[in-house]
Write a protein that holds these residues in place. Structure first.
Motif, mmCIF file in Angstrom:
data_model
loop_
_atom_site.group_PDB
_atom_site.id
_atom_site.type_symbol
_atom_site.label_atom_id
_atom_site.label_comp_id
_atom_site.label_asym_id
_atom_site.label_seq_id
_atom_site.Cartn_x
_atom_site.Cartn_y
_atom_site.Cartn_z
ATOM 1 N N HIS A 88 0.895 -0.734 -0.262
ATOM 2 C CA HIS A 88 -0.434 -0.017 0.022
ATOM 3 C C HIS A 88 0.331 1.406 -0.081
ATOM 4 C CE1 HIS A 88 -3.686 -1.973 0.779
ATOM 5 N NE2 HIS A 88 -3.495 -2.534 1.454
ATOM 6 N N VAL A 89 2.602 1.084 -0.221
ATOM 7 C CA VAL A 89 3.187 2.124 -0.223
ATOM 8 C C VAL A 89 3.759 2.460 -2.179
ATOM 9 C CG1 VAL A 89 5.895 3.664 0.610
ATOM 10 C CG2 VAL A 89 3.792 1.654 1.979
ATOM 11 N N HIS A 90 3.737 3.715 -2.186
ATOM 12 C CA HIS A 90 3.954 4.950 -3.771
ATOM 13 C C HIS A 90 5.186 3.427 -3.666
ATOM 14 C CE1 HIS A 90 5.173 6.848 -6.648
ATOM 15 N NE2 HIS A 90 3.429 6.810 -6.778
ATOM 16 N N PRO A 91 5.381 3.012 -4.762
ATOM 17 C CA PRO A 91 6.065 1.994 -5.287
ATOM 18 C C PRO A 91 7.557 2.973 -4.725
ATOM 19 C CG PRO A 91 4.962 1.521 -6.884
ATOM 20 C CD PRO A 91 4.295 2.761 -5.839
ATOM 21 N N ASP A 92 7.372 4.489 -5.243
ATOM 22 C CA ASP A 92 8.352 5.146 -5.100
ATOM 23 C C ASP A 92 9.493 5.225 -4.107
ATOM 24 O OD1 ASP A 92 8.847 5.021 -8.312
ATOM 25 O OD2 ASP A 92 7.698 7.079 -7.917
ATOM 26 N N ASP A 93 8.320 4.687 -2.993
ATOM 27 C CA ASP A 93 8.933 5.116 -1.507
ATOM 28 C C ASP A 93 9.470 3.838 -0.963
ATOM 29 O OD1 ASP A 93 8.508 7.352 -2.618
ATOM 30 O OD2 ASP A 93 6.454 7.842 -1.860
ATOM 31 N N ARG A 94 9.238 2.856 -1.226
ATOM 32 C CA ARG A 94 9.413 1.410 -0.684
ATOM 33 C C ARG A 94 10.603 1.292 -0.370
ATOM 34 N NH1 ARG A 94 6.122 -1.877 -4.749
ATOM 35 N NH2 ARG A 94 3.507 -1.330 -3.884
ATOM 36 N N HIS A 95 11.278 1.859 -1.013
ATOM 37 C CA HIS A 95 12.743 1.461 -0.682
ATOM 38 C C HIS A 95 13.243 2.356 0.825
ATOM 39 C CE1 HIS A 95 17.008 1.085 -0.992
ATOM 40 N NE2 HIS A 95 17.373 2.075 -0.833
ATOM 41 N N ALA A 96 12.646 2.968 0.924
ATOM 42 C CA ALA A 96 12.786 4.726 1.812
ATOM 43 C C ALA A 96 12.120 4.119 3.047
ATOM 44 C CB ALA A 96 12.497 5.942 1.796
ATOM 45 N N VAL A 97 11.032 2.691 3.012
ATOM 46 C CA VAL A 97 10.466 2.618 4.467
ATOM 47 C C VAL A 97 10.817 1.723 4.218
ATOM 48 C CG1 VAL A 97 8.171 1.265 4.756
ATOM 49 C CG2 VAL A 97 7.812 3.784 3.873
ATOM 50 N N PHE B 297 6.028 8.855 3.688
ATOM 51 C CA PHE B 297 6.306 8.254 1.995
ATOM 52 C C PHE B 297 4.020 8.459 1.685
ATOM 53 C CE2 PHE B 297 5.099 5.296 5.544
ATOM 54 C CZ PHE B 297 4.010 5.325 5.889
ATOM 55 N N ARG B 298 4.295 8.261 0.795
ATOM 56 C CA ARG B 298 3.449 8.000 -0.139
ATOM 57 C C ARG B 298 2.732 6.911 -0.046
ATOM 58 N NH1 ARG B 298 5.132 10.446 -5.682
ATOM 59 N NH2 ARG B 298 6.900 9.108 -4.905
ATOM 60 N N VAL B 299 1.231 7.022 0.503
ATOM 61 C CA VAL B 299 0.029 5.612 0.567
ATOM 62 C C VAL B 299 -0.839 5.934 -0.703
ATOM 63 C CG1 VAL B 299 -1.678 4.664 2.043
ATOM 64 C CG2 VAL B 299 0.068 6.062 2.783
ATOM 65 N N LEU B 300 -1.680 4.493 -1.446
ATOM 66 C CA LEU B 300 -1.274 4.190 -2.682
ATOM 67 C C LEU B 300 -3.283 4.244 -2.276
ATOM 68 C CD1 LEU B 300 0.159 0.793 -4.704
ATOM 69 C CD2 LEU B 300 0.284 4.137 -5.454
ATOM 70 N N PRO B 301 -3.675 5.186 -2.942
ATOM 71 C CA PRO B 301 -5.553 5.657 -3.021
ATOM 72 C C PRO B 301 -5.832 4.276 -2.933
ATOM 73 C CG PRO B 301 -4.313 6.406 -5.315
ATOM 74 C CD PRO B 301 -3.160 5.419 -4.582
ATOM 75 N N PRO B 302 -7.077 4.511 -2.371
ATOM 76 C CA PRO B 302 -7.717 2.865 -2.090
ATOM 77 C C PRO B 302 -7.972 2.180 -3.792
ATOM 78 C CG PRO B 302 -9.131 4.404 -1.274
ATOM 79 C CD PRO B 302 -8.059 4.930 -1.560
#
Length: 884
Positions: free
Chosen positions: A361-370, A390-395
């Motif tokens: 549910h995390v934006h792909p560009d931010d998963r590495h940072a998480v 980080f960004r969260v993907l929309p429902p």
């Protein structure tokens, strides 16, 4: 054994051992434990095995004896029987006796056969005798047979020595009896061996019966003892222990366990158990029951208090806007509060998600940072903290969409996408290893939205909504950094400038000008292809970035030129503006990203220099020109202070009589390295940089000083000097004030100021006010380069000009265009009618002089009369003309 259970007794850790009475301890030492019982059973088993081994060994020895007897008999009896058979054969039919009889008749042949038969009979008799020591009877029988063989031998070799016939027959009968005796002896020996073998076998059978009975009794005894021991000492106690364990599992701890409440009168059994290992385990379970009962009571109390605390925590968490999380690293359990589930668009009753499900549910560009933040926490010290946004993907957008996110760009606050700020702390276990991570998560979408708007405002033009210079420069820097990793890709920049926009803006107002800029931006953007974008740098300047090579960039520039041949609709009006384009292609030689933009700007400058409305491609020569331009800009002021900039004077003569009436002061620059620099090179630079102000003041002061000296030499004769005034000088109010103050001290006599026609167009009234101030000081005003600007007769009538100077381009066309003379005649006549004197520039031939004199032109200057002269040459010309 001490009064308490020792460590090796099997008591559970943490359980309180029960005190054991000393009498019970004594009984425990005398009681047969499971371990001792096992040792006894093992000893009995060893005894049984020993008996079985002894019986088996005895049986094996008896069987080996029988086998050895029969092997010996077989070896001896067979050999003796074979030898005896051979002896009988050699003595009987076809043997010694037959050969003896035949030998008496056949002579030598018969003797040979007899000798062979005798030898074979003696050899087999020797074998019988030698196979085993013969008995007395056997020895007598063997001797009788041997005597008979000797008698035959003697009878054949020496008949004279032969025994009598009766004795020979007796000897033969003794031999036959001997053979019979040997046969009887072999039969008797076989019978004896058979009888002995039967006796041995009967003995072995008795041994097997007795030994088997003993072994069977031992085995049955051991089996019975094992069954009894297993049932009474293991199965029964284990059943009670199982029941106690079940009660322990059911937390039925109020009643004593089966092994904890009864004691036998003999002291050998306590609570239904013997003083053995299972009994000790039973008593340990009873001790555990008591300890667990107390422990559970304490746990229930703590649970009650914890429940109250959790209810307070749940109420506080529900009231807070932040989400909470807790991750047990040992078990892998990840707890998310309902608020955090809502932030992550997770179902409220979907169970505890794993890390992979959470990252989906995390934006792909931010998963590495998480992941990096979590890894930092896992390796941190106790009490350390970490943060990540980080960004969260929309429902509805999950991990299955991850592969489609590469080209997806947003600011994180649109389309249902939100930003979370995750804060975590590290908790270590007793061993110092990180055991859990916990923390909170806050929704920072509003802050990110505000930041995104600020970034957008900082990087985009407010009027056209296009990216601005800051965005373009940052994009170029990011592209250069990316090109170092992935390899350089093609890139071209088109630097655009709207031709004629200033006139529209000044004449129709800034509101219309803004509409023109917006319409131009829309038209440019509408012609761009994928990957291309346009940025507004300011004013009427735009830059188009094209990720392609030179050919594609030239084609795009041509398309833009064609598009701007159509008028733009702004404010209900169709307005025409042209387009000048500077094109620069990235060739990989630039040291910084700004160099490509600078190259495109240089190419645009060259396009505007060459008449606008065209595209100029930047090349190395332009770069060299800009380097020279940059050096001229840098060296202009130092050269002015060093005296490298000086004045020359071009004579102005009266056409009717050829009399010298004055000079035009022209500035020159002798650069110490570059040599003589043309004014066409450094005057525009001075105009752009503002260095024209000190340069113009220097020219004015030198020209006025020289004019005063020459007029003094001529005794006050009417000699004039013309000085050019640039637009930058004219429209600088403070500069004009200083210049007028300088001229107010009587220095204005004989001075003429030249102003180009275009300088007066932008603000006609202000231009007139400035020119009238010069005129008030007695400074004559000349309109320079007439015919190259707007050539508006209304300007000539309303502005306080005294002299009109016709541009050289009109003069040069006299020889090629017959109508040019009529045009010049009309200009001169119009100027005279409004009271202006006329000066023709660029006279180079006598024909031009004759034409201009004929049409009534007043004055002229050009190479026909003299080139620009130094001060010394000008003074020499004055002396030659008799002016001083």
């Amino acid at each position: 054994m001490t009064d308490t259970v020792s460590e090796d007794s099997g008591a559970m850790p943490g359980m309180v051992p029960q005190a054991m009475p000393r009498a019970g301890a004594e009984a425990g030492r005398r009681t047969l434990t499971i371990a001792r019982s096992a040792l006894l059973l093992a000893a009995a088993l060893v005894v049984g095995l020993a008996v079985m081994l002894a019986v088996g060994l005895q049986l094996m020895r008896g069987m080996d004896a029988v086998a050895d007897g029969w092997r010996d008999y077989d070896l001896q009896a067979a050999t003796k029987s074979d030898a005896l058979s051979e002896v009988r054969g050699h003595l009987g039919l076809g043997g010694v006796i037959d050969h003896y009889r035949e030998g008496t008749r056949d002579g030598a042949a018969g003797h040979a056969s007899l000798d062979r038969a005798l030898a074979l009979a003696r050899a087999n008799l020797a074998i019988y005798r030698d196979i085993v020591t013969p008995s007395e009877d056997e020895a007598r029988a063997i001797a009788a047979i041997a005597a008979f063989l000797d008698a035959i031998q003697v009878q054949m070799e020496d008949p004279a020595a032969a025994i009598p016939a009766e004795a020979f027959d007796a000897c033969r009968r003794d031999a036959v009896k001997g053979l019979s005796s040997l046969n009887s002896h072999l039969s008797a020996q076989r019978a004896q061996l058979t009888a002995a073998t039967l006796n041995d076998i009967e003995a072995l059978q008795r041994l097997m019966a007795v030994g088997g009975a003993v072994v069977a009794a031992l085995v049955l005894g051991l089996a019975g003892a094992a069954v009894w021991f297993t049932r009474s000492r293991i199965v029964g106690p284990l059943g009670r222990l199982v029941e106690d364990a079940r009660r322990l599992a059911r937390r039925d701890l109020d009643r004593p366990f089966l092994g904890g409440g009864r004691r036998g009168g003999s002291g050998a059994r306590v609570g239904g158990f013997y003083h053995d290992e299972l009994g000790l385990l039973g008593r340990s379970l009873e001790d555990s029951r008591v300890a667990l009962r107390d422990l559970f009571a304490a746990i229930d109390e703590k649970t009650r208090r914890l429940g109250e605390s959790e209810r307070r925590y749940a109420m506080a968490a529900a009231a807070a806007n932040d989400g909470l999380w807790d991750w047990d690293l040992d078990s892998g359990d990840l707890y998310l509060s309902p608020r955090l589930r809502q932030m992550l668009h997770l179902p409220a009753d979907g169970g505890e998600p794993g890390l992979a499900a959470l990252l989906a549910h995390v934006h792909p560009d931010d998963r590495h940072a998480v992941l990096a933040a979590i890894r930092e926490g896992e390796q941190g010290a106790d009490g350390a903290s970490f943060d990540v946004e980080f960004r969260v993907l929309p429902p509805g957008r999950g991990q299955e969409d991850a592969g489609q996110e590469n080209g997806w760009q947003d600011n994180g606050v649109e389309g249902g996408t939100g930003w979370l700020h995750l804060h975590g702390i590290v908790a270590a276990g007793p061993d110092g290893r990180v055991a859990r991570l916990a923390g909170s998560a806050a929704d920072v979408s509003d802050r990110k939205s505000y930041e995104a708007r600020l970034v957008h405002q900082a990087t985009h033009d407010f009027l056209t909504r296009l990216p601005n210079r800051a965005y373009l420069v940052r994009w170029l820097h990011d592209r250069q950094a990316g090109a170092q990793d992935t390899g350089r890709s093609d890139l071209a920049l088109l630097f655009l400038d709207l031709d004629g926009f200033k006139v529209v803006n000044d004449s129709l107002g800034h509101a219309v000008g803004d509409r023109v800029l917006v319409a131009a931006a829309e038209r440019i953007a509408g012609l761009l292809g994928p990957g291309e974008f346009v940025a507004r740098l300011g004013g009427d300047e735009f830059v188009v970035a094209i990720p392609a090579g030179q050919e594609e960039a030239i084609a795009r520039a041509r398309a833009l030129e064609i598009a701007f041949q159509r008028p733009l609709c702004a404010g209900g009006m169709d307005l025409r503006v042209g387009l000048s384009i500077g094109l620069a292609v990235d060739d990989g030689t630039g040291d910084d990203p700004d160099s490509l933009l600078r190259d495109a700007d240089i190419a645009l400058y060259r396009a505007k220099e060459h008449g606008k409305g065209r595209t100029v491609l930047f090349d190395a020569s332009l770069r060299e020109a800009i380097l020279i331009r940059s050096r001229l800009q840098r060296d202009l002021t130092p050269s002015l202070e060093a005296g490298d900039i000086f004045l020359v004077y071009q004579p102005i003569v009266s056409l009717p009589d050829g009399r010298l009436t004055g000079f035009e002061a022209l500035v020159r620059w002798r650069h110490p390295d570059l040599g003589l620099v043309s004014p066409a090179q450094f005057i525009p630079i001075a105009e752009e940089t503002g260095q024209i102000l000190p340069l113009g003041r220097h020219v004015l002061e030198r020209a006025v000083e020289q004019l005063a000296r020459w007029r003094g030499m001529a005794g006050g004769a009417a000699l004039t000097v013309n000085v050019n005034l640039s637009a930058r000088q004219m429209w600088d109010e403070r500069y004009v004030d200083d210049m007028l103050d300088f001229l107010a001290d009587g220095r204005a006599e004989g001075l003429k100021i030249e102003v180009t026609e275009s300088m007066t167009v932008n603000d006609h009234d202000q231009a007139r006010a400035i020119l009238e101030r010069f005129q008030a000081l007695g400074v004559a005003l000349c309109m320079d380069d007439f015919g190259t600007g707007y050539s508006s007769l209304s300007h000539l009538g309303r502005l306080p000009f005294d002299v009109l100077k016709i541009d050289k381009s009109f003069i040069s066309a006299l020889g090629t265009d017959p109508r040019q003379e009529s045009l010049l005649r009309g200009i001169v006549e119009l100027a005279h009618r409004i009271g202006l004197e006329v000066v023709a520039e660029g006279i180079e031939t006598e024909q031009e002089r004759t034409v201009l004199t004929g049409i009534g032109c007043d004055y002229a200057q050009g190479y026909l009369f003299a080139r620009p002269l130094s001060v010394a040459d000008a003074e020499a010309l004055l002396l030659a003309a008799g002016r001083p």
